[in-house]
Write a protein that holds these residues in place. Sequence first.
Motif, PDB file in Angstrom:
ATOM      1  N   GLY A  54      79.789  42.150  30.016  1.00  0.00           N
ATOM      2  CA  GLY A  54      80.225  41.640  31.231  1.00  0.00           C
ATOM      3  C   GLY A  54      79.603  42.091  32.380  1.00  0.00           C
ATOM      4  O   GLY A  54      79.300  41.318  33.197  1.00  0.00           O
ATOM      5  N   GLY A  55      78.991  43.332  32.832  1.00  0.00           N
ATOM      6  CA  GLY A  55      78.526  43.759  34.019  1.00  0.00           C
ATOM      7  C   GLY A  55      77.230  43.692  33.944  1.00  0.00           C
ATOM      8  O   GLY A  55      76.589  44.072  34.970  1.00  0.00           O
ATOM      9  N   GLU A  56      76.570  43.358  33.001  1.00  0.00           N
ATOM     10  CA  GLU A  56      74.922  43.343  32.950  1.00  0.00           C
ATOM     11  C   GLU A  56      74.512  41.806  33.103  1.00  0.00           C
ATOM     12  O   GLU A  56      73.337  41.867  33.139  1.00  0.00           O
ATOM     13  N   HIS A  57      75.306  40.991  33.472  1.00  0.00           N
ATOM     14  CA  HIS A  57      74.946  39.459  33.702  1.00  0.00           C
ATOM     15  C   HIS A  57      74.162  39.611  35.007  1.00  0.00           C
ATOM     16  O   HIS A  57      74.800  40.148  35.994  1.00  0.00           O
ATOM     17  N   PRO A  58      73.145  38.685  35.424  1.00  0.00           N
ATOM     18  CA  PRO A  58      72.760  38.707  36.574  1.00  0.00           C
ATOM     19  C   PRO A  58      73.610  37.862  37.547  1.00  0.00           C
ATOM     20  O   PRO A  58      74.334  36.994  37.057  1.00  0.00           O
ATOM     21  N   THR A  59      73.587  38.281  38.917  1.00  0.00           N
ATOM     22  CA  THR A  59      74.561  37.760  39.758  1.00  0.00           C
ATOM     23  C   THR A  59      73.535  37.047  40.943  1.00  0.00           C
ATOM     24  O   THR A  59      72.519  37.407  41.254  1.00  0.00           O
ATOM     25  N   SER A  63      73.539  36.224  49.898  1.00  0.00           N
ATOM     26  CA  SER A  63      73.133  34.977  50.785  1.00  0.00           C
ATOM     27  C   SER A  63      73.398  33.699  50.244  1.00  0.00           C
ATOM     28  O   SER A  63      73.178  32.645  50.657  1.00  0.00           O
ATOM     29  N   GLY A  64      73.603  33.710  48.920  1.00  0.00           N
ATOM     30  CA  GLY A  64      73.895  32.328  48.070  1.00  0.00           C
ATOM     31  C   GLY A  64      72.601  31.902  47.397  1.00  0.00           C
ATOM     32  O   GLY A  64      71.629  32.842  47.247  1.00  0.00           O
ATOM     33  N   PRO A  65      72.575  30.858  46.854  1.00  0.00           N
ATOM     34  CA  PRO A  65      71.404  30.522  45.915  1.00  0.00           C
ATOM     35  C   PRO A  65      70.064  30.460  46.823  1.00  0.00           C
ATOM     36  O   PRO A  65      69.995  30.087  48.134  1.00  0.00           O
TER      37      PRO A  65
END
Length: 125
Positions: A54-59, A63-65
């Motif tokens: 769960g916590g290892e996914h990229p975010t 500033s957004g995309p």
Amino acid sequence: MDTTWYEAAGAGSIAGIAGIAVIVVGGLVIAAVLVWAVRLGIRVKQAEPRTPRGGEHPTLPDSGPVHEERHRREPVEVPRAEETGRRLTPHELGSLGSRRSEDQSRPRWEGGSSGSFGSGDSGGR
């Protein structure tokens, strides 16, 4: 006494047993191939890296995309037969896609128009 009938019946039963044996051996070969394929799949799956938790996914950054760009595109026109003097074959067309439009302003609806539906009237009449 005529024994040809008994000999034919006996020969047929041996051929029947041989046919059944071929079917059984074929079934065992197919079962062995399926077991081998499942074991190979398990080994391949174990060699792959594990899925992220769960916590290892990229975010997204705060500033957004990044590198988001909007632009209008227009289709590339296919030359007409009257212009070239002959019909074009599919391999002569190449990859027709779209190109960046010269006019990059956003299209706006005209005042008093409801777009593509209706007449723009309020509908009260």
